[in-house]
Design a protein around this motif. Structure first.
Motif, PDB file in Angstrom:
ATOM      1  N   ASN A 145       0.855  -1.186   0.000  1.00  0.00           N
ATOM      2  CA  ASN A 145       0.000   0.000   0.000  1.00  0.00           C
ATOM      3  C   ASN A 145       0.897   1.244   0.000  1.00  0.00           C
ATOM      4  N   PRO A 146       0.787   2.120  -0.987  1.00  0.00           N
ATOM      5  CA  PRO A 146       1.690   3.271  -1.080  1.00  0.00           C
ATOM      6  C   PRO A 146       1.382   4.405  -0.117  1.00  0.00           C
ATOM      7  N   GLU A 147       0.297   4.307   0.622  1.00  0.00           N
ATOM      8  CA  GLU A 147      -0.080   5.388   1.534  1.00  0.00           C
ATOM      9  C   GLU A 147       0.942   5.557   2.657  1.00  0.00           C
ATOM     10  N   GLU A 148       1.071   6.785   3.146  1.00  0.00           N
ATOM     11  CA  GLU A 148       1.985   7.052   4.268  1.00  0.00           C
ATOM     12  C   GLU A 148       1.533   6.330   5.530  1.00  0.00           C
ATOM     13  N   HIS A 149       0.230   6.269   5.718  1.00  0.00           N
ATOM     14  CA  HIS A 149      -0.353   5.573   6.874  1.00  0.00           C
ATOM     15  C   HIS A 149      -1.315   4.514   6.334  1.00  0.00           C
ATOM     16  N   PRO A 150      -0.796   3.391   5.866  1.00  0.00           N
ATOM     17  CA  PRO A 150      -1.625   2.401   5.167  1.00  0.00           C
ATOM     18  C   PRO A 150      -2.574   1.656   6.096  1.00  0.00           C
ATOM     19  N   GLU A 151      -3.740   1.341   5.577  1.00  0.00           N
ATOM     20  CA  GLU A 151      -4.704   0.501   6.288  1.00  0.00           C
ATOM     21  C   GLU A 151      -4.910  -0.768   5.481  1.00  0.00           C
ATOM     22  N   PHE A 152      -5.098  -1.877   6.172  1.00  0.00           N
ATOM     23  CA  PHE A 152      -5.347  -3.120   5.457  1.00  0.00           C
ATOM     24  C   PHE A 152      -6.842  -3.327   5.243  1.00  0.00           C
ATOM     25  N   ASP A 153      -7.156  -4.282   4.397  1.00  0.00           N
ATOM     26  CA  ASP A 153      -8.536  -4.636   4.088  1.00  0.00           C
ATOM     27  C   ASP A 153      -8.722  -6.089   4.496  1.00  0.00           C
ATOM     28  N   ALA A 154      -9.442  -6.311   5.612  1.00  0.00           N
ATOM     29  CA  ALA A 154      -9.549  -7.656   6.184  1.00  0.00           C
ATOM     30  C   ALA A 154     -10.278  -8.612   5.249  1.00  0.00           C
ATOM     31  N   VAL A 155     -11.319  -8.147   4.575  1.00  0.00           N
ATOM     32  CA  VAL A 155     -12.056  -9.029   3.674  1.00  0.00           C
ATOM     33  C   VAL A 155     -11.167  -9.431   2.499  1.00  0.00           C
ATOM     34  N   ALA A 156     -10.426  -8.473   1.957  1.00  0.00           N
ATOM     35  CA  ALA A 156      -9.502  -8.787   0.867  1.00  0.00           C
ATOM     36  C   ALA A 156      -8.409  -9.738   1.334  1.00  0.00           C
ATOM     37  N   LEU A 157      -7.980  -9.593   2.590  1.00  0.00           N
ATOM     38  CA  LEU A 157      -6.967 -10.483   3.152  1.00  0.00           C
ATOM     39  C   LEU A 157      -7.461 -11.929   3.146  1.00  0.00           C
ATOM     40  N   TRP A 158      -8.664 -12.156   3.644  1.00  0.00           N
ATOM     41  CA  TRP A 158      -9.199 -13.517   3.690  1.00  0.00           C
ATOM     42  C   TRP A 158      -9.531 -14.027   2.288  1.00  0.00           C
ATOM     43  N   ARG A 159      -9.899 -13.129   1.396  1.00  0.00           N
ATOM     44  CA  ARG A 159     -10.132 -13.550   0.013  1.00  0.00           C
ATOM     45  C   ARG A 159      -8.835 -14.067  -0.609  1.00  0.00           C
ATOM     46  N   THR A 160      -7.725 -13.390  -0.318  1.00  0.00           N
ATOM     47  CA  THR A 160      -6.425 -13.835  -0.813  1.00  0.00           C
ATOM     48  C   THR A 160      -6.078 -15.217  -0.280  1.00  0.00           C
ATOM     49  N   ILE A 161      -6.319 -15.434   1.007  1.00  0.00           N
ATOM     50  CA  ILE A 161      -6.025 -16.738   1.606  1.00  0.00           C
ATOM     51  C   ILE A 161      -6.868 -17.834   0.965  1.00  0.00           C
ATOM     52  N   VAL A 162      -8.144 -17.572   0.782  1.00  0.00           N
ATOM     53  CA  VAL A 162      -9.034 -18.558   0.162  1.00  0.00           C
ATOM     54  C   VAL A 162      -8.576 -18.866  -1.256  1.00  0.00           C
ATOM     55  N   GLU A 163      -8.266 -17.840  -2.025  1.00  0.00           N
ATOM     56  CA  GLU A 163      -7.883 -18.058  -3.426  1.00  0.00           C
ATOM     57  C   GLU A 163      -6.566 -18.816  -3.536  1.00  0.00           C
ATOM     58  N   ARG A 164      -5.626 -18.515  -2.679  1.00  0.00           N
ATOM     59  CA  ARG A 164      -4.304 -19.148  -2.782  1.00  0.00           C
ATOM     60  C   ARG A 164      -4.294 -20.584  -2.287  1.00  0.00           C
ATOM     61  N   HIS A 165      -5.252 -20.946  -1.453  1.00  0.00           N
ATOM     62  CA  HIS A 165      -5.233 -22.283  -0.868  1.00  0.00           C
ATOM     63  C   HIS A 165      -6.461 -23.102  -1.271  1.00  0.00           C
ATOM     64  N   ALA A 166      -7.181 -22.620  -2.272  1.00  0.00           N
ATOM     65  CA  ALA A 166      -8.353 -23.350  -2.763  1.00  0.00           C
ATOM     66  C   ALA A 166      -7.926 -24.676  -3.383  1.00  0.00           C
TER      67      ALA A 166
END
Length: 248
Positions: free
Chosen positions: A61-82
């Motif tokens: 995330n290029p922001e100076e004070h970045p925030e994560f996206d929890a739903v996107a995080l779990w979507r990544t986990i699901v997609e990578r380990h499907a």
């Protein structure tokens, strides 16, 4: 100008909350749930994957004070380990799974959630005289549901949540969004928060008046820099109505 709106931080300002995202039980239960979607990860493995994905998301995330996206995080986990079984499931089930896992993770991590004393009655009093809003760091999947659970959601409009934006306080844009929604000037708003840097500094950079809430009665964290020094410090929410009415 007369104050027209009071904006609040949520966690540790209005709400006493404690979470523990490292507990074994969190990832053991989620691992069992994932198994029913064909994803097989052990407790420790899942925990490591969760935090690695979180750190990667923030680092990218290029922001100076970045925030994560929890739903996107779990979507990544699901997609990578499907697995083949995962991909055979109905599309709507897979689409809903990341949001469900986000809520499950939060629920299992949560150890304490309740309003600070007198918060509800103070907000009831303040909304007779001011417009109330929220500018908070958090995830949209649980920020509003937790406010609703505590009977506070209906007190606030707007509600600005960092997880919906990709950046977090002290980024002044969060406060700017609230001010634009309210259609008021910065000097017509007061921000109440518990953190000298993220809350006080951020709000002051946006031009708002600031109040630091020191729950433990020790406001010594307020002096990190000139821009971190609040206009006022309160140790009890019941001090707010009189303070705001005084206009000092």
């Amino acid at each position: 100008m007369r104050v027209q709106a009071v904006l609040f931080d949520v966690n540790h300002t209005l709400v006493d909350i404690h979470t523990d995202e490292h507990r074994d039980r969190v990832y053991r239960v989620i691992g069992h749930v994932l198994a029913y979607s064909g994803i097989h990860l052990r407790c420790g493995q899942l925990r490591d994957i969760y935090f690695a994905t979180l750190h990667r998301q923030r680092d990218q995330n290029p922001e100076e004070h970045p925030e994560f996206d929890a739903v996107a995080l779990w979507r990544t986990i699901v997609e990578r380990h499907a697995t083949a079984y995962t991909r055979s499931l109905p599309a709507d089930r897979i689409e809903q799974l990341p949001r469900f896992l986000t809520e499950l993770h939060r629920g299992l991590s949560r150890r304490r959630l309740h309003r600070y004393p007198h918060v509800r009655q103070v907000l009831d009093e303040l909304r007779n005289h001011y417009r109330l809003g929220v500018v908070t760091d958090g995830q949209s999947a649980y920020a509003r549901p937790e406010l609703d659970e505590l009977g506070l959601l209906g007190h606030f409009d707007p509600i600005v949540v960092s997880g919906e934006l990709g950046f977090r306080k002290p980024d002044s844009r969060m406060f700017d969004i609230a001010l634009r929604t309210l259609e008021i000037a910065p000097e017509q708003a007061v921000y109440v928060g518990n953190d000298a840097f993220r809350d006080v500094h951020g709000a002051r950079q946006a031009g708002l008046h600031t109040v630091l809430y020191a729950a433990d009665g020790r406001p010594d964290a307020a002096g990190c820099a000139c821009s971190c020094t609040p206009d006022h410090v309160v140790t009890d929410h019941r001090q707010l109505p009189r303070l705001l009415a005084s206009g000092s």
